[in-house]
Design an enzyme around this catalytic site. Structure first.
Site, PDB file in Angstrom:
ATOM      1  N   PRO A  11      48.131  42.129  47.361  1.00 20.70           N
ATOM      2  CA  PRO A  11      49.423  41.955  46.714  1.00 20.70           C
ATOM      3  C   PRO A  11      49.429  40.969  45.551  1.00 20.70           C
ATOM      4  CG  PRO A  11      49.370  40.839  48.839  1.00 20.70           C
ATOM      5  CD  PRO A  11      48.124  41.674  48.754  1.00 20.70           C
ATOM      6  N   ASN A  12      50.173  41.339  44.539  1.00 18.40           N
ATOM      7  CA  ASN A  12      50.454  40.542  43.333  1.00 18.40           C
ATOM      8  C   ASN A  12      49.298  40.483  42.347  1.00 18.40           C
ATOM      9  OD1 ASN A  12      53.137  39.823  44.159  1.00 18.40           O
ATOM     10  ND2 ASN A  12      52.214  38.439  45.650  1.00 18.40           N
ATOM     11  N   ARG A  19      50.719  35.700  34.340  1.00 16.44           N
ATOM     12  CA  ARG A  19      51.220  34.411  34.829  1.00 16.44           C
ATOM     13  C   ARG A  19      50.085  33.644  35.490  1.00 16.44           C
ATOM     14  NH1 ARG A  19      55.852  37.147  37.988  1.00 16.44           N
ATOM     15  NH2 ARG A  19      55.954  38.662  36.309  1.00 16.44           N
ATOM     16  N   TYR A  24      44.311  31.697  37.931  1.00 19.44           N
ATOM     17  CA  TYR A  24      43.654  32.993  38.092  1.00 19.44           C
ATOM     18  C   TYR A  24      42.959  33.512  36.834  1.00 19.44           C
ATOM     19  CZ  TYR A  24      46.363  32.955  42.402  1.00 19.44           C
ATOM     20  OH  TYR A  24      46.885  32.611  43.608  1.00 19.44           O
ATOM     21  N   ASN A  75      39.458  41.842  47.611  1.00 20.66           N
ATOM     22  CA  ASN A  75      40.238  40.618  47.423  1.00 20.66           C
ATOM     23  C   ASN A  75      41.563  40.884  48.133  1.00 20.66           C
ATOM     24  OD1 ASN A  75      41.807  38.487  46.692  1.00 20.66           O
ATOM     25  ND2 ASN A  75      41.221  38.503  44.531  1.00 20.66           N
ATOM     26  N   ALA A  78      46.989  37.390  49.411  1.00 19.21           N
ATOM     27  CA  ALA A  78      47.692  36.629  50.463  1.00 19.21           C
ATOM     28  C   ALA A  78      47.411  37.166  51.868  1.00 19.21           C
ATOM     29  CB  ALA A  78      49.186  36.636  50.185  1.00 19.21           C
ATOM     30  N   GLU A  99      34.092  39.752  50.787  1.00 23.05           N
ATOM     31  CA  GLU A  99      35.412  39.212  50.426  1.00 23.05           C
ATOM     32  C   GLU A  99      35.268  38.414  49.137  1.00 23.05           C
ATOM     33  OE1 GLU A  99      37.143  36.901  53.635  1.00 23.05           O
ATOM     34  OE2 GLU A  99      38.366  35.749  52.215  1.00 23.05           O
ATOM     35  N   HIS A 101      37.470  36.106  46.020  1.00 21.19           N
ATOM     36  CA  HIS A 101      38.687  35.469  45.501  1.00 21.19           C
ATOM     37  C   HIS A 101      38.406  34.918  44.125  1.00 21.19           C
ATOM     38  CE1 HIS A 101      40.676  35.795  49.326  1.00 21.19           C
ATOM     39  NE2 HIS A 101      39.541  35.407  49.888  1.00 21.19           N
ATOM     40  N   ARG A 108      42.570  24.471  47.346  1.00 22.34           N
ATOM     41  CA  ARG A 108      44.008  24.692  47.243  1.00 22.34           C
ATOM     42  C   ARG A 108      44.720  24.325  48.556  1.00 22.34           C
ATOM     43  NH1 ARG A 108      45.026  30.364  44.659  1.00 22.34           N
ATOM     44  NH2 ARG A 108      47.090  29.407  44.373  1.00 22.34           N
TER      45      ARG A 108
END
Ligand code: CA2
Length: 148
Positions: A11-12, A19, A24, A75, A78, A99, A101, A108
Site C-alpha cells: 500500500p501507498n 511525496r 523514499y 515490498n 505497511a 523482502e 524496503h 525509524r
C-alpha cells in the site's frame, strides 16, 4: 525456459516520487518497474510487477505465483508490520521470498522494526533505496543458477 520473478508492492507505494522524497527518494514506481525489467533482462529473468492498496488482491496475486513463478520479491510496505495473512500466503506458495524496503526501517519508528515476513524470507534488504530491488533480483538469478 525463462523463469519468472513476481515483484510485489504494497500500500501507498503508488505515491512514490510525489511525496516524502527524504524518506523514499524521488523515483516513481514506474521508474522502479523499469529498473526491475532491465535487471531481469540482464539476468535472464522474466519480471511480473504488481502494486496494490488492497490486501486481498495482494493475497490473490501471491497465490497465483504457486507453480508458475520461481520466486517473489516483495515490498509489503505497511503490511510488513501488521499482516499475518500476507506472511501465511507467502509461506503457503512454497517459493523463495526476498523482502525489500526502500528506507532503513531499523532507523525509524519502533513499530517498523518488526516484520511478519522476514522469518519466512530468504533475506531482507532495506535502506538502499531502489537499488535494493536490483540486488534482490540479482540474488534470485544467482539462486536459480546454482539450483540442481
Ligand atoms: O521503506 C519501505 O520501503 C517501506 O516498506 C515503505 C512503507 C512503510 O510503511 C514501511 O515501514 C517501509 C510505506 C510506503 C509508503 O510510500 C509512500 C511513498 C510516498 C509518499 C507517501 C508514502
Amino acid at each position: 525456459m525463462t523463469q519468472t520473478i513476481l515483484v510485489l508492492n504494497g500500500p501507498n507505494l503508488n505515491l512514490l516520487g510525489t511525496r516524502e522524497p527524504a524518506t523514499y527518494g524521488s523515483e516513481t514506481l514506474a521508474d522502479i518497474t523499469e529498473l526491475c525489467r532491465c535487471t531481469g533482462e540482464a539476468n535472464g529473468l522474466e519480471i511480473e510487477f504488481f502494486q496494490t492498496n488492497h490486501e486481498g488482491e495482494l493475497l490473490d496475486r501471491i497465490h497465483s505465483a504457486r507453480g508458475r513463478c520461481a520466486g517473489i520479491l516483495i515490498n509489503p510496505a505497511a503490511w510488513t508490520h501488521t499482516s499475518v495473512a500476507v506472511r501465511d500466503a507467502l509461506a503457503a506458495v512454497e517459493l523463495p521470498v526476498i523482502e525489500v524496503h526502500l528506507s532503513n526501517v531499523h532507523k525509524r519508528e519502533a513499530f517498523r522494526h518488526y516484520s511478519y515476513v522476514a522469518p519466512i524470507a530468504v533475506g531482507v534488504i532495506c535502506g538502499l533505496g531502489s537499488h535494493g530491488y536490483r540486488l534482490g533480483l540479482e540474488h534470485f538469478a544467482h539462486l536459480l543458477k546454482s539450483r540442481p
